[in-house]
Design a protein around this motif. Structure first.
Motif, PDB file in Angstrom:
ATOM      1  N   VAL A   3       0.253 -25.226  -1.649  1.00 41.90           N
ATOM      2  CA  VAL A   3      -1.411 -25.439  -1.589  1.00 41.90           C
ATOM      3  C   VAL A   3      -1.920 -23.822  -1.884  1.00 41.90           C
ATOM      4  O   VAL A   3      -2.799 -23.827  -2.688  1.00 41.90           O
ATOM      5  CB  VAL A   3      -1.635 -26.059  -0.534  1.00 41.90           C
ATOM      6  N   LEU A   4      -1.664 -23.075  -1.132  1.00 44.93           N
ATOM      7  CA  LEU A   4      -2.463 -21.588  -1.183  1.00 44.93           C
ATOM      8  C   LEU A   4      -2.468 -21.067  -2.743  1.00 44.93           C
ATOM      9  O   LEU A   4      -3.660 -20.748  -3.218  1.00 44.93           O
ATOM     10  CB  LEU A   4      -1.645 -20.660  -0.277  1.00 44.93           C
ATOM     11  N   PRO A   5      -1.315 -21.033  -3.517  1.00 45.92           N
ATOM     12  CA  PRO A   5      -1.617 -20.449  -4.825  1.00 45.92           C
ATOM     13  C   PRO A   5      -2.527 -21.343  -5.767  1.00 45.92           C
ATOM     14  O   PRO A   5      -3.368 -21.004  -6.333  1.00 45.92           O
ATOM     15  CB  PRO A   5      -0.316 -20.770  -5.309  1.00 45.92           C
ATOM     16  N   TYR A   6      -2.560 -22.767  -5.568  1.00 51.79           N
ATOM     17  CA  TYR A   6      -3.364 -23.544  -6.149  1.00 51.79           C
ATOM     18  C   TYR A   6      -4.867 -23.369  -5.733  1.00 51.79           C
ATOM     19  O   TYR A   6      -5.890 -23.124  -6.650  1.00 51.79           O
ATOM     20  CB  TYR A   6      -3.086 -24.771  -5.920  1.00 51.79           C
ATOM     21  N   ALA A   7      -5.067 -23.209  -4.434  1.00 51.45           N
ATOM     22  CA  ALA A   7      -6.611 -23.145  -3.836  1.00 51.45           C
ATOM     23  C   ALA A   7      -7.096 -21.663  -4.331  1.00 51.45           C
ATOM     24  O   ALA A   7      -8.198 -21.790  -4.801  1.00 51.45           O
ATOM     25  CB  ALA A   7      -6.423 -22.864  -2.485  1.00 51.45           C
ATOM     26  N   LEU A   8      -6.277 -20.579  -4.324  1.00 50.95           N
ATOM     27  CA  LEU A   8      -6.556 -19.387  -4.466  1.00 50.95           C
ATOM     28  C   LEU A   8      -7.173 -19.491  -6.206  1.00 50.95           C
ATOM     29  O   LEU A   8      -8.091 -18.981  -6.720  1.00 50.95           O
ATOM     30  CB  LEU A   8      -5.847 -18.241  -4.401  1.00 50.95           C
ATOM     31  N   ALA A   9      -6.541 -19.917  -7.093  1.00 50.89           N
ATOM     32  CA  ALA A   9      -6.757 -20.038  -8.484  1.00 50.89           C
ATOM     33  C   ALA A   9      -7.984 -21.182  -8.691  1.00 50.89           C
ATOM     34  O   ALA A   9      -8.843 -20.797  -9.581  1.00 50.89           O
ATOM     35  CB  ALA A   9      -5.749 -20.921  -9.132  1.00 50.89           C
ATOM     36  N   GLU A  10      -8.055 -22.151  -8.115  1.00 51.13           N
ATOM     37  CA  GLU A  10      -9.299 -23.073  -8.030  1.00 51.13           C
ATOM     38  C   GLU A  10     -10.521 -22.392  -7.703  1.00 51.13           C
ATOM     39  O   GLU A  10     -11.731 -22.283  -8.238  1.00 51.13           O
ATOM     40  CB  GLU A  10      -9.144 -24.302  -7.337  1.00 51.13           C
ATOM     41  N   LEU A  11     -10.339 -21.436  -6.429  1.00 49.22           N
ATOM     42  CA  LEU A  11     -11.641 -20.947  -5.947  1.00 49.22           C
ATOM     43  C   LEU A  11     -12.092 -19.815  -6.988  1.00 49.22           C
ATOM     44  O   LEU A  11     -13.287 -19.502  -6.976  1.00 49.22           O
ATOM     45  CB  LEU A  11     -11.203 -20.218  -4.460  1.00 49.22           C
ATOM     46  N   ARG A  12     -10.838 -19.013  -7.532  1.00 47.08           N
ATOM     47  CA  ARG A  12     -11.383 -18.333  -8.360  1.00 47.08           C
ATOM     48  C   ARG A  12     -12.274 -18.690  -9.611  1.00 47.08           C
ATOM     49  O   ARG A  12     -13.134 -18.103 -10.126  1.00 47.08           O
ATOM     50  CB  ARG A  12     -10.262 -17.391  -9.030  1.00 47.08           C
ATOM     51  N   LYS A  13     -11.640 -19.713 -10.128  1.00 45.08           N
ATOM     52  CA  LYS A  13     -12.338 -20.553 -11.383  1.00 45.08           C
ATOM     53  C   LYS A  13     -13.736 -20.886 -10.907  1.00 45.08           C
ATOM     54  O   LYS A  13     -14.661 -20.880 -11.850  1.00 45.08           O
ATOM     55  CB  LYS A  13     -11.424 -21.756 -11.845  1.00 45.08           C
ATOM     56  N   THR A  14     -14.029 -21.276  -9.874  1.00 45.33           N
ATOM     57  CA  THR A  14     -15.301 -21.616  -9.353  1.00 45.33           C
ATOM     58  C   THR A  14     -16.223 -20.488  -8.909  1.00 45.33           C
ATOM     59  O   THR A  14     -17.411 -21.115  -8.327  1.00 45.33           O
ATOM     60  CB  THR A  14     -15.352 -22.696  -8.415  1.00 45.33           C
ATOM     61  N   ARG A  15     -15.888 -19.352  -8.950  1.00 50.52           N
ATOM     62  CA  ARG A  15     -16.583 -18.386  -8.735  1.00 50.52           C
ATOM     63  C   ARG A  15     -16.778 -18.055  -6.977  1.00 50.52           C
ATOM     64  O   ARG A  15     -17.675 -17.319  -6.757  1.00 50.52           O
ATOM     65  CB  ARG A  15     -17.960 -18.216  -9.405  1.00 50.52           C
ATOM     66  N   TYR A  16     -16.049 -18.775  -6.266  1.00 44.46           N
ATOM     67  CA  TYR A  16     -16.368 -18.456  -4.930  1.00 44.46           C
ATOM     68  C   TYR A  16     -15.866 -17.140  -4.430  1.00 44.46           C
ATOM     69  O   TYR A  16     -14.865 -16.646  -5.077  1.00 44.46           O
ATOM     70  CB  TYR A  16     -15.315 -19.821  -4.214  1.00 44.46           C
ATOM     71  N   THR A  17     -16.549 -16.669  -3.378  1.00 38.54           N
ATOM     72  CA  THR A  17     -15.999 -15.304  -2.795  1.00 38.54           C
ATOM     73  C   THR A  17     -15.076 -15.736  -1.732  1.00 38.54           C
ATOM     74  O   THR A  17     -15.534 -16.612  -0.864  1.00 38.54           O
ATOM     75  CB  THR A  17     -17.236 -14.687  -2.068  1.00 38.54           C
ATOM     76  N   VAL A  18     -13.816 -15.505  -1.827  1.00 38.33           N
ATOM     77  CA  VAL A  18     -12.880 -15.725  -0.941  1.00 38.33           C
ATOM     78  C   VAL A  18     -12.873 -14.825   0.279  1.00 38.33           C
ATOM     79  O   VAL A  18     -12.788 -13.487  -0.054  1.00 38.33           O
ATOM     80  CB  VAL A  18     -11.314 -15.854  -1.158  1.00 38.33           C
ATOM     81  N   SER A  19     -13.139 -14.914   1.581  1.00 38.93           N
ATOM     82  CA  SER A  19     -13.671 -14.120   2.331  1.00 38.93           C
ATOM     83  C   SER A  19     -13.105 -14.398   3.760  1.00 38.93           C
ATOM     84  O   SER A  19     -12.495 -15.353   4.226  1.00 38.93           O
ATOM     85  CB  SER A  19     -15.109 -13.999   2.642  1.00 38.93           C
ATOM     86  N   THR A  20     -13.195 -13.295   4.623  1.00 40.00           N
ATOM     87  CA  THR A  20     -12.632 -13.533   6.099  1.00 40.00           C
ATOM     88  C   THR A  20     -13.946 -14.036   6.686  1.00 40.00           C
ATOM     89  O   THR A  20     -14.819 -14.363   6.459  1.00 40.00           O
ATOM     90  CB  THR A  20     -12.617 -11.898   6.814  1.00 40.00           C
ATOM     91  N   VAL A  21     -13.545 -14.471   8.250  1.00 39.33           N
ATOM     92  CA  VAL A  21     -14.599 -15.329   8.728  1.00 39.33           C
ATOM     93  C   VAL A  21     -15.996 -14.335   9.086  1.00 39.33           C
ATOM     94  O   VAL A  21     -16.696 -14.847   9.364  1.00 39.33           O
ATOM     95  CB  VAL A  21     -14.031 -15.867  10.192  1.00 39.33           C
ATOM     96  N   GLU A  22     -15.464 -13.108   9.274  1.00 40.96           N
ATOM     97  CA  GLU A  22     -16.737 -12.224   9.624  1.00 40.96           C
ATOM     98  C   GLU A  22     -17.491 -12.116   8.437  1.00 40.96           C
ATOM     99  O   GLU A  22     -18.893 -12.261   8.419  1.00 40.96           O
ATOM    100  CB  GLU A  22     -16.564 -11.054  10.414  1.00 40.96           C
ATOM    101  N   ASP A  23     -16.954 -11.833   7.405  1.00 41.65           N
ATOM    102  CA  ASP A  23     -17.808 -11.665   5.907  1.00 41.65           C
ATOM    103  C   ASP A  23     -18.647 -13.097   5.672  1.00 41.65           C
ATOM    104  O   ASP A  23     -19.573 -12.952   5.116  1.00 41.65           O
ATOM    105  CB  ASP A  23     -16.813 -11.579   4.830  1.00 41.65           C
ATOM    106  N   CYS A  24     -17.905 -14.154   5.920  1.00 46.14           N
ATOM    107  CA  CYS A  24     -18.515 -15.456   5.726  1.00 46.14           C
ATOM    108  C   CYS A  24     -19.799 -15.857   6.425  1.00 46.14           C
ATOM    109  O   CYS A  24     -20.482 -16.554   6.275  1.00 46.14           O
ATOM    110  CB  CYS A  24     -17.730 -16.734   5.523  1.00 46.14           C
ATOM    111  N   LEU A  25     -19.997 -14.891   7.752  1.00 47.29           N
ATOM    112  CA  LEU A  25     -21.173 -15.060   8.538  1.00 47.29           C
ATOM    113  C   LEU A  25     -22.066 -13.700   8.328  1.00 47.29           C
ATOM    114  O   LEU A  25     -22.968 -13.627   9.011  1.00 47.29           O
ATOM    115  CB  LEU A  25     -20.898 -15.114   9.694  1.00 47.29           C
ATOM    116  N   GLY A  26     -21.744 -12.930   7.478  1.00 46.28           N
ATOM    117  CA  GLY A  26     -22.566 -11.834   7.129  1.00 46.28           C
ATOM    118  C   GLY A  26     -22.239 -10.715   8.266  1.00 46.28           C
ATOM    119  O   GLY A  26     -23.196  -9.755   8.345  1.00 46.28           O
ATOM    120  N   LEU A  27     -21.380 -10.882   9.010  1.00 45.81           N
ATOM    121  CA  LEU A  27     -21.060  -9.636   9.930  1.00 45.81           C
ATOM    122  C   LEU A  27     -19.954  -8.568   9.516  1.00 45.81           C
ATOM    123  O   LEU A  27     -19.689  -8.690   8.155  1.00 45.81           O
ATOM    124  CB  LEU A  27     -20.205 -10.472  11.065  1.00 45.81           C
ATOM    125  N   ARG A  28     -19.771  -7.531  10.143  1.00 42.02           N
ATOM    126  CA  ARG A  28     -18.937  -6.500   9.777  1.00 42.02           C
ATOM    127  C   ARG A  28     -17.633  -6.681   9.926  1.00 42.02           C
ATOM    128  O   ARG A  28     -17.261  -7.267  11.200  1.00 42.02           O
ATOM    129  CB  ARG A  28     -19.539  -5.073  10.459  1.00 42.02           C
TER     130      ARG A  28
END
Length: 265
Positions: free
Chosen positions: A219-244
């Motif tokens: 599942v993980l390799p598939y998910a990362l490939a699909e997220l890349r295709k759709t231009r999602y930014t794959v991020s940590t939980v702090e990044d996705c809240l705008g934290l440091r």
């Protein structure tokens, strides 16, 4: 002529002031003031930065944390691990891998010591579950986590209060459950990622479990490939809240040296 009436009134006032409910307002004001002194904590159900997709992995460390880290490193991406102290494996047995992932800038967060339902525990048990993992983080990484995810997504007001008092700032739940811990097939999981990718740029916070082999190998390799295709930014939980990154930890010193105390026994 009014003196007897004043005496009666004075007596009545004395009687009223002695009644149990006479200082109710004072107690309510004191209670309200005390509530204002309780530290607050943020409950997070989803990311807030548009176009961000946070993949998170619970229940480790076990066998595949390094595999997960390598998959994200290959794409110059980062992820978040909500670690237990002693669940599928003892955290001290995986100390080198945990340190390697931390040094690679992945986020290490708390999932409690033994994966207990902490929404049902009393204060002593909650503090023990948190403290034992904090000690392990201190020994292995030199930090104490500020981020927490409750096992089973179960929490109580008591748990939230204790977390805040211990310096935690965010409790992370999720908006997308891969259902891998419930036995969902790889096909079901990949279809879920397809559905989420179709919602770009809406953000998502996904729950996965690193001890589930098919999650990591298929599942993980598939998910990362699909997220890349759709231009999602794959991020940590702090990044996705705008934290440091520094918002994720309280630095308490330098990593320790392994000795006889590094055990889950």
């Amino acid at each position: 002529m009014l003196l007897p009436q004043l005496v009666v009134l004075s007596a009545l006032l004395t009687l009223v002031s002695s009644l149990p409910w006479s200082n109710l307002l004072e107690r309510q004001e004191a209670s309200s003031s005390a509530l204002n002194d309780i530290p607050t904590i943020n409950l997070v159900y989803n990311c807030t930065v548009a176009g961000h997709f946070a993949l998170t992995f619970d229940d480790g460390p076990y066998l595949w944390e390094k595999t997960v880290g390598d998959a994200f490193t290959a794409g110059n991406q980062l992820t978040t691990f909500f670690l237990n102290g002693n669940n599928y494996g003892c955290i001290y047995d995986s100390a080198d891998v945990v340190k390697e992932l931390y040094d690679a800038n992945h986020t290490m967060a708390s999932h409690g010591w033994g994966h207990l339902n902490m929404g049902l525990l009393d204060a002593d048990a909650i503090n023990s579950e948190l403290e034992r993992l904090e000690v392990a983080f201190t020994r292995i990484l030199g930090v104490v986590p500020r981020f927490f995810r409750p096992p089973f997504g179960s929490y109580s007001t008591l748990l939230l209060e204790i977390l805040a008092q211990r310096g935690y700032t965010h409790v992370y739940l999720w908006d997308t459950d891969s259902q891998d811990a419930d036995g969902a097939t790889a096909s079901v999981q990949t279809q879920l990622f397809d559905a989420n990718c179709a919602t770009y740029p809406l953000s998502h916070l996904a729950l996965q479990h690193s001890p589930v082999e098919q999650t990591i190998t298929t599942v993980l390799p598939y998910a990362l490939a699909e997220l890349r295709k759709t231009r999602y930014t794959v991020s940590t939980v702090e990044d996705c809240l705008g934290l440091r990154k520094e918002d994720a930890y309280r630095v308490v010193g330098t990593p320790g040296t392994r000795d006889a105390t590094w055990t889950c026994a």
